[in-house]
Design a protein around this motif. Sequence first.
Motif, PDB file in Angstrom:
ATOM      1  N   ARG A 169       0.871  -1.175   0.000  1.00 60.60           N
ATOM      2  CA  ARG A 169       0.000   0.000   0.000  1.00 60.60           C
ATOM      3  C   ARG A 169       0.905   1.222   0.000  1.00 60.60           C
ATOM      4  N   TRP A 185      -3.030   0.556  -3.868  1.00 62.13           N
ATOM      5  CA  TRP A 185      -2.750  -0.818  -3.462  1.00 62.13           C
ATOM      6  C   TRP A 185      -2.186  -1.597  -4.643  1.00 62.13           C
ATOM      7  N   ASP A 227      -7.225   3.268  -3.716  1.00 64.45           N
ATOM      8  CA  ASP A 227      -7.913   2.943  -2.466  1.00 64.45           C
ATOM      9  C   ASP A 227      -9.434   3.031  -2.600  1.00 64.45           C
ATOM     10  N   ARG A 260     -10.244  -6.007  -0.556  1.00 63.76           N
ATOM     11  CA  ARG A 260      -9.844  -5.147   0.566  1.00 63.76           C
ATOM     12  C   ARG A 260      -9.606  -5.995   1.821  1.00 63.76           C
ATOM     13  N   THR A 261     -10.483  -6.952   2.077  1.00 61.73           N
ATOM     14  CA  THR A 261     -10.330  -7.823   3.245  1.00 61.73           C
ATOM     15  C   THR A 261      -8.978  -8.530   3.198  1.00 61.73           C
ATOM     16  N   GLU A 304      -5.928  -5.879   3.489  1.00 59.18           N
ATOM     17  CA  GLU A 304      -5.752  -5.371   4.852  1.00 59.18           C
ATOM     18  C   GLU A 304      -5.219  -6.448   5.783  1.00 59.18           C
TER      19      GLU A 304
END
Length: 106
Positions: free
Chosen positions: A15, A72, A85, A93-94, A97
């Motif tokens: 990121r 990302w 983002d 995203r899950t 992260e």
Amino acid sequence: MAENRNEVLVIRVARSGGVAGISRTGILELHAQHPVHEQEASWLRIARDALDELRSLEEAKAPSLVRDAFTWSLSIDGEDHCVPDTLLTGPARTLAEHVIALPRRP
């Protein structure tokens, strides 16, 4: 995705720093054909869903209108995707992260 019985699925996430300039990276390795435990099997399912989502984003990709937002970069089994983002949602995203939150390896 990884097809060999003993093959490891490698997920790399980076990121960009955004306005604060703090970048984050992480790596997750999963046993592709024979997950060691249920949690690993769950992350494999999320990775497959994330790939589907990222592929569809590539087709409909629009530039981000948010200045200094995070970007990302995800590599799932060698398939690379770069996503602003604002467009990273759902399983992608899950997964992203989760990977950047993992403890760093020495």
